[in-house]
Each structure stands twice: as structure tokens, then as C-alpha cells.
Write an enzyme that holds these catalytic residues in place. Structure first.
Site, PDB file in Angstrom:
ATOM      1  N   ASP A 161       0.862  -1.166   0.000  1.00 25.55           N
ATOM      2  CA  ASP A 161       0.000   0.000   0.000  1.00 25.55           C
ATOM      3  C   ASP A 161       0.908   1.227   0.000  1.00 25.55           C
ATOM      4  OD1 ASP A 161      -2.685   0.935  -0.080  1.00 25.55           O
ATOM      5  OD2 ASP A 161      -2.435   1.712   1.943  1.00 25.55           O
TER       6      ASP A 161
ATOM      7  N   PHE B 146       2.569   8.696 -12.763  1.00 24.07           N
ATOM      8  CA  PHE B 146       1.133   8.673 -12.476  1.00 24.07           C
ATOM      9  C   PHE B 146       0.889   9.405 -11.155  1.00 24.07           C
ATOM     10  CE2 PHE B 146       0.671   5.582  -8.971  1.00 24.07           C
ATOM     11  CZ  PHE B 146       1.965   5.090  -8.910  1.00 24.07           C
ATOM     12  N   GLY B 147      -0.356   9.441 -10.744  1.00 22.32           N
ATOM     13  CA  GLY B 147      -0.702  10.015  -9.438  1.00 22.32           C
ATOM     14  C   GLY B 147      -0.178  11.432  -9.249  1.00 22.32           C
ATOM     15  N   TYR B 148       0.527  11.654  -8.146  1.00 18.31           N
ATOM     16  CA  TYR B 148       0.995  12.989  -7.774  1.00 18.31           C
ATOM     17  C   TYR B 148       2.365  13.306  -8.374  1.00 18.31           C
ATOM     18  CZ  TYR B 148      -2.774  12.498  -4.379  1.00 18.31           C
ATOM     19  OH  TYR B 148      -4.006  12.317  -3.797  1.00 18.31           O
TER      20      TYR B 148
ATOM     21  N   LYS C 211      13.031   6.894 -11.916  1.00 23.73           N
ATOM     22  CA  LYS C 211      12.087   6.901 -10.793  1.00 23.73           C
ATOM     23  C   LYS C 211      12.094   5.531 -10.102  1.00 23.73           C
ATOM     24  CE  LYS C 211       7.308   7.022  -9.397  1.00 23.73           C
ATOM     25  NZ  LYS C 211       5.896   6.921  -9.734  1.00 23.73           N
TER      26      LYS C 211
ATOM     27  N   HIS D 140      10.022   5.286  -3.361  1.00 24.95           N
ATOM     28  CA  HIS D 140       9.526   4.629  -2.144  1.00 24.95           C
ATOM     29  C   HIS D 140       9.225   3.150  -2.409  1.00 24.95           C
ATOM     30  CE1 HIS D 140       6.511   6.328  -4.696  1.00 24.95           C
ATOM     31  NE2 HIS D 140       5.497   5.754  -4.085  1.00 24.95           N
ATOM     32  N   ARG D 141       8.577   2.864  -3.549  1.00 28.98           N
ATOM     33  CA  ARG D 141       8.193   1.489  -3.877  1.00 28.98           C
ATOM     34  C   ARG D 141       9.446   0.642  -4.112  1.00 28.98           C
ATOM     35  NH1 ARG D 141       5.214   3.024  -7.392  1.00 28.98           N
ATOM     36  NH2 ARG D 141       3.400   3.401  -6.124  1.00 28.98           N
TER      37      ARG D 141
HETATM   38  P1  ITT Z   1      -3.473  -0.811  -6.228  1.00 29.02           P
HETATM   39  O1  ITT Z   1      -4.613  -1.310  -7.046  1.00 29.02           O
HETATM   40  O2  ITT Z   1      -2.233  -1.650  -6.392  1.00 29.02           O
HETATM   41  O3  ITT Z   1      -3.818  -0.580  -4.755  1.00 29.02           O
HETATM   42  P2  ITT Z   1      -3.252   2.086  -6.325  1.00 29.02           P
HETATM   43  O4  ITT Z   1      -3.425   3.037  -7.456  1.00 29.02           O
HETATM   44  O5  ITT Z   1      -4.198   2.216  -5.163  1.00 29.02           O
HETATM   45  O6  ITT Z   1      -3.132   0.616  -6.894  1.00 29.02           O
HETATM   46  P3  ITT Z   1      -1.074   2.478  -4.465  1.00 29.02           P
HETATM   47  O7  ITT Z   1      -1.792   1.844  -3.327  1.00 29.02           O
HETATM   48  O8  ITT Z   1       0.345   2.070  -4.724  1.00 29.02           O
HETATM   49  O9  ITT Z   1      -1.761   2.316  -5.858  1.00 29.02           O
HETATM   50  O10 ITT Z   1      -1.082   4.058  -4.218  1.00 29.02           O
HETATM   51  C1  ITT Z   1      -2.245   4.783  -3.794  1.00 29.02           C
HETATM   52  C2  ITT Z   1      -2.241   6.167  -4.405  1.00 29.02           C
HETATM   53  O11 ITT Z   1      -1.098   6.915  -3.926  1.00 29.02           O
HETATM   54  C3  ITT Z   1      -2.106   6.175  -5.922  1.00 29.02           C
HETATM   55  O12 ITT Z   1      -3.378   6.021  -6.546  1.00 29.02           O
HETATM   56  C4  ITT Z   1      -1.491   7.545  -6.167  1.00 29.02           C
HETATM   57  O13 ITT Z   1      -2.458   8.571  -6.132  1.00 29.02           O
HETATM   58  C5  ITT Z   1      -0.565   7.719  -4.969  1.00 29.02           C
HETATM   59  N1  ITT Z   1       0.779   7.205  -5.295  1.00 29.02           N
HETATM   60  C6  ITT Z   1       1.356   6.063  -4.813  1.00 29.02           C
HETATM   61  N2  ITT Z   1       2.572   5.872  -5.360  1.00 29.02           N
HETATM   62  C7  ITT Z   1       2.760   6.915  -6.209  1.00 29.02           C
HETATM   63  C8  ITT Z   1       3.807   7.295  -7.083  1.00 29.02           C
HETATM   64  O14 ITT Z   1       4.892   6.545  -7.239  1.00 29.02           O
HETATM   65  N3  ITT Z   1       3.677   8.422  -7.790  1.00 29.02           N
HETATM   66  C9  ITT Z   1       2.589   9.180  -7.674  1.00 29.02           C
HETATM   67  N4  ITT Z   1       1.540   8.887  -6.899  1.00 29.02           N
HETATM   68  C10 ITT Z   1       1.627   7.781  -6.168  1.00 29.02           C
END
Ligand code: ITT
Length: 195
Positions: free
Chosen positions: A68, A148-150, A171, A176-177
Site C-alpha cells: 500500500d 502517475f498520481g501525484y 524513478k 519509495h516502492r
Molecule cells: P493498487 O490497485 O495496487 O492498490 P493504487 O493506485 O491504489 O493501486 P497504491 O496503493 O500504490 O496504488 O497508491 C495509492 C495512491 O497513492 C495512488 O493512486 C497515487 O495517487 C498515490 N501514489 C502512490 N505511489 C505513487 C507514485 O509513485 N507516484 C505518484 N503517486 C503515487
């Protein structure tokens, strides 16, 4: 030796299997007959990751790990944290998430933040957690198209590019991952007897 990766993201399975080599075979949720949505109702990232892994272990009896992740912003007391995926509302939308984050940070000069990943491993011998974090700052505007994401507003400490401006390979070596996965794999390779 088989272990289930509790994710529906096949890219993640492929990536970790590559890092692990062939001493351990990763299997999907589907392949163990788990088609339900895994519960994620806890209020911290480590607790959510443990909840998913424990659910699979308790319902399917297969050694399992789950991850997570989320963004934790200092001036917002750790938000969006466990709510990162749908911070800006449902359905999940990256642009809405970033817009809300920037608006909540408007009056703050402290822009410190970190991404956090927690992996939980559960076997018949117990539960272990592996964490990875990366510190950085939140910019006022988006930069870059990758990731993706932030990623477009997160600039890791010591770099002059956002995660979204970096090549994915770069990256993936500092994130973190990547840190959490590396710790997990090192542990697993030394402790195959726990599976
Ligand atoms: P799962 O189905 O595997 O749970 P998820 O999209 O919920 O996919 P994560 O639990 O890894 O993925 O992360 C939760 C959220 O945190 C993700 O949707 C992003 O908004 C943010 N996030 C996590 N890791 C990120 C990254 O490397 N870069 C940008 N945003 C990240």
C-alpha cells in the site's frame, strides 16, 4: 516455492517477479481463486497493507504479501496518506487529487512531503513489514507528463526534476516502492524457509 502477490495490477507482479529471480514463484489473486475486492478500511498505510495480506492468508491459506502506498504532506498532518488514490473524490482522478492538494497547500510555505510504501508479508510463521519512503517537496504547478498520481507536483530531494519529468527507470531506482521492494526481496531471499 509459491507466494501470492495481493494485487490486481499484473505489471506489479511482473516487475517483482523479475527482481526475485526464479527461487520463488509469484502467483496472482485470480490463480488462487480470490476474485473479491480486498478490504482496505484502515487509517494508515501499514495497517491497510497488513489488512490485505492477512485477508488472503486467512481466507485462502496461501503465503502472501500486499503493498500500500500514498503521499504524506507535512503541512497537512500527513494527508492525503491512506486516502491518496481518491483524495479529490470518487471516481479516482489524478487531476482532481492534485488540484485539491494544491488548493489545500495554497496558504502554506512548508511544502515538505514524502511518498511511503509499506509491504506486508504473511506466512504461517508470522507477519513482517518492509517500508520505503522518499522525501521531497510539493511544487505549486504541475511539471512533466510521465509517471502517475501525484508525480507531476512531487520533486524528490536532491533532484531538479519532478517524478513526472524523470525517465521511469530513474524513478524506479529511487522511489519509495523500489526501496520497499528491495528490502522485501533481500529478506525473502535469505528466509525462504518461512514460506
Ligand atoms: P493498487 O490497485 O495496487 O492498490 P493504487 O493506485 O491504489 O493501486 P497504491 O496503493 O500504490 O496504488 O497508491 C495509492 C495512491 O497513492 C495512488 O493512486 C497515487 O495517487 C498515490 N501514489 C502512490 N505511489 C505513487 C507514485 O509513485 N507516484 C505518484 N503517486 C503515487
Amino acid at each position: 516455492m509459491k507466494i501470492c502477490f495481493a494485487t490486481n495490477n499484473t505489471n506489479k507482479i511482473y516487475e517483482v517477479q523479475n527482481l526475485l529471480g526464479d527461487s520463488v514463484e509469484l502467483v496472482s489473486l485470480e490463480s488462487i481463486g480470490c476474485f473479491e475486492e480486498l478490504p482496505e478500511t484502515q487509517d494508515t498505510i501499514p495497517a491497510n497493507s497488513a489488512q490485505k495480506a492477512q485477508y488472503v492468508w486467512q481466507h485462502f491459506g496461501v503465503p502472501c504479501f500486499a503493498d500500500d502506498s500514498g503521499l504524506e504532506v507535512e503541512a497537512l498532518n500527513g494527508a492525503p496518506g491512506v486516502h491518496s488514490a481518491y483524495y479529490g473524490g470518487l471516481p479516482r482522478n489524478n487531476d482532481n487529487n492534485i488540484a485539491l492538494l494544491l488548493s489545500n497547500l495554497e496558504s502554506h510555505t512548508n511544502r515538505n512531503a514524502q511518498f511511503r510504501t509499506c509491504i506486508t508479508l504473511v506466512t504461517k510463521h508470522g507477519e513482517w513489514q518492509f517500508e520505503g519512503t522518499i522525501q521531497g517537496t510539493i511544487l505549486s504547478d504541475k511539471r512533466g507528463e510521465k509517471g502517475f498520481g501525484y508525480d507531476p507536483v512531487f520533486m524528490p530531494q536532491g533532484y531538479d526534476k519532478t517524478f513526472a519529468e524523470m525517465e521511469i527507470e530513474q524513478k524506479n531506482t529511487i522511489s519509495h516502492r523500489a526501496i520497499a521492494v528491495k528490502k522485501f526481496i533481500e529478506f525473502l531471499q535469505k528466509n525462504l524457509n518461512l514460506l
